[in-house]
Scaffold this motif. Sequence first.
Motif, mmCIF file in Angstrom:
data_model
loop_
_atom_site.group_PDB
_atom_site.id
_atom_site.type_symbol
_atom_site.label_atom_id
_atom_site.label_comp_id
_atom_site.label_asym_id
_atom_site.label_seq_id
_atom_site.Cartn_x
_atom_site.Cartn_y
_atom_site.Cartn_z
ATOM 1 N N LEU A 20 -42.813 -1.385 -79.145
ATOM 2 C CA LEU A 20 -42.904 -0.370 -78.039
ATOM 3 C C LEU A 20 -44.290 -0.052 -77.757
ATOM 4 O O LEU A 20 -45.077 -0.151 -78.818
ATOM 5 C CB LEU A 20 -42.145 1.092 -78.384
ATOM 6 C CG LEU A 20 -40.521 0.939 -78.488
ATOM 7 C CD1 LEU A 20 -39.843 2.097 -78.775
ATOM 8 C CD2 LEU A 20 -40.181 0.628 -77.061
ATOM 9 N N PRO A 21 -44.804 0.341 -76.604
ATOM 10 C CA PRO A 21 -46.097 0.805 -76.414
ATOM 11 C C PRO A 21 -46.679 2.076 -76.963
ATOM 12 O O PRO A 21 -45.791 2.956 -77.396
ATOM 13 C CB PRO A 21 -46.323 0.839 -74.913
ATOM 14 C CG PRO A 21 -45.045 1.221 -74.434
ATOM 15 C CD PRO A 21 -44.020 0.718 -75.513
ATOM 16 N N SER A 22 -47.870 2.125 -77.528
ATOM 17 C CA SER A 22 -48.452 3.444 -78.129
ATOM 18 C C SER A 22 -47.701 4.058 -79.365
ATOM 19 O O SER A 22 -47.840 5.028 -79.581
ATOM 20 C CB SER A 22 -48.511 4.567 -76.952
ATOM 21 O OG SER A 22 -48.955 4.113 -75.745
ATOM 22 N N VAL A 23 -47.114 3.015 -80.061
ATOM 23 C CA VAL A 23 -46.615 3.657 -81.426
ATOM 24 C C VAL A 23 -47.501 4.065 -82.328
ATOM 25 O O VAL A 23 -47.329 4.635 -83.439
ATOM 26 C CB VAL A 23 -45.561 2.484 -81.899
ATOM 27 C CG1 VAL A 23 -44.500 2.465 -81.036
ATOM 28 C CG2 VAL A 23 -46.368 1.333 -82.420
ATOM 29 N N ASP A 24 -48.850 3.734 -82.240
ATOM 30 C CA ASP A 24 -49.932 3.952 -83.285
ATOM 31 C C ASP A 24 -50.598 5.491 -82.681
ATOM 32 O O ASP A 24 -51.441 5.734 -83.559
ATOM 33 C CB ASP A 24 -50.893 2.852 -83.169
ATOM 34 C CG ASP A 24 -50.478 1.784 -83.994
ATOM 35 O OD1 ASP A 24 -49.527 1.774 -84.914
ATOM 36 O OD2 ASP A 24 -50.900 0.656 -83.453
ATOM 37 N N THR A 25 -49.926 6.154 -81.786
ATOM 38 C CA THR A 25 -50.470 7.337 -81.215
ATOM 39 C C THR A 25 -50.015 8.514 -82.219
ATOM 40 O O THR A 25 -48.636 8.497 -82.338
ATOM 41 C CB THR A 25 -50.162 7.412 -79.753
ATOM 42 O OG1 THR A 25 -50.780 6.232 -79.021
ATOM 43 C CG2 THR A 25 -50.846 8.614 -79.394
ATOM 44 N N GLU A 26 -50.776 9.418 -82.538
ATOM 45 C CA GLU A 26 -50.332 10.627 -83.255
ATOM 46 C C GLU A 26 -49.832 11.723 -82.345
ATOM 47 O O GLU A 26 -50.398 12.011 -81.605
ATOM 48 C CB GLU A 26 -51.315 11.132 -84.161
ATOM 49 C CG GLU A 26 -51.064 12.026 -84.982
ATOM 50 C CD GLU A 26 -51.941 13.037 -85.729
ATOM 51 O OE1 GLU A 26 -51.708 13.659 -86.665
ATOM 52 O OE2 GLU A 26 -53.256 13.061 -85.208
ATOM 53 N N VAL A 27 -48.537 11.817 -82.075
ATOM 54 C CA VAL A 27 -47.915 12.538 -81.197
ATOM 55 C C VAL A 27 -47.462 13.984 -81.682
ATOM 56 O O VAL A 27 -47.520 14.947 -81.139
ATOM 57 C CB VAL A 27 -46.680 11.974 -80.648
ATOM 58 C CG1 VAL A 27 -46.807 10.785 -79.801
ATOM 59 C CG2 VAL A 27 -45.547 11.690 -81.759
#
Length: 300
Positions: free
Chosen positions: A189-196
């Motif tokens: 999935l896209p952006s899974v390395d982003t700290e949400v």
Amino acid sequence: MKKMIMFVLMSIIFGLGTLNAQTANTFEGESVSRVSQVNKMKSKVLTKNVMAKMIAKSIMKRYIDNNPNNYIGAYDMKVINKGNKSRTEMSYNNSIMITTINGDKISTVTYFPYIKKGYTGGTTSISQNKQQLEEMRKGEVEKTGETMTILGRKCDVYKVRYQQTTDSAGTKMVMNIHNEFAICQDPDLPSVDTEVLPGVKGIPLKCTINTLSQTTNEMINLDVDISVSTIIKSITPRKVDDSEFEVPSDIKIIDADKEPKKFIKMLEENKKYMMKKGLWKETPENEAKIYDNLSEEWDF
């Protein structure tokens, strides 16, 4: 007085208290989400001065009670991404928002194709989004142990509660923010390395944001409850053309921060057009339920 109310209204329209973790990413394509929204507002004029009370009630009636951006119901939202740009299409008011990231700055322009008008405003920054993460660190982030399956993928459920307070020129605003996220960490999935969330990376496939705020000064008391629930229905990688992020040349754009009266009139004009054509379709509040366990009434 009027400037304070306009500030509150425009904060609501531009997304009061919502997590807006936008960063440039490598995903190119589009996603479609189903959004359920409930906005509640109530106000009370506190001043005893008869003339000031009349003026305050008149302003509150137009900008709060008849807020042209107040919507109750469910609608589809499509987001198209490419590099540092995104295009968000919201069906409930037929609006298109183009977002561009330049360095730390996140700028937006929103327009309404039916009436051929639009506005800029509500500029934020990546550092401001990171500040929201820092605010969350001061609050409560709970991994509930619950899971959801969305798009065939397992998601862990988190709840987040925190508070933001501002006090300026005699006007105090308190926001109580209750969020719930279903976060997926599948590497495809896209952006899974982003700290949400603080210490949590992934992509939220479902989120609920409840913002309860109270604004007070010697003139008025204004309570606002904004509840928005979003679930992603599809994610589709595809080639995106740069032309999809261009605002048509026949759209007249204003600066909402500099021309708030024209901004409000634009929203009113668009809503009237859609209602006249039978395109503005709200549903009863009980059909747009949003996590009862996150809802609470403030008794001021």
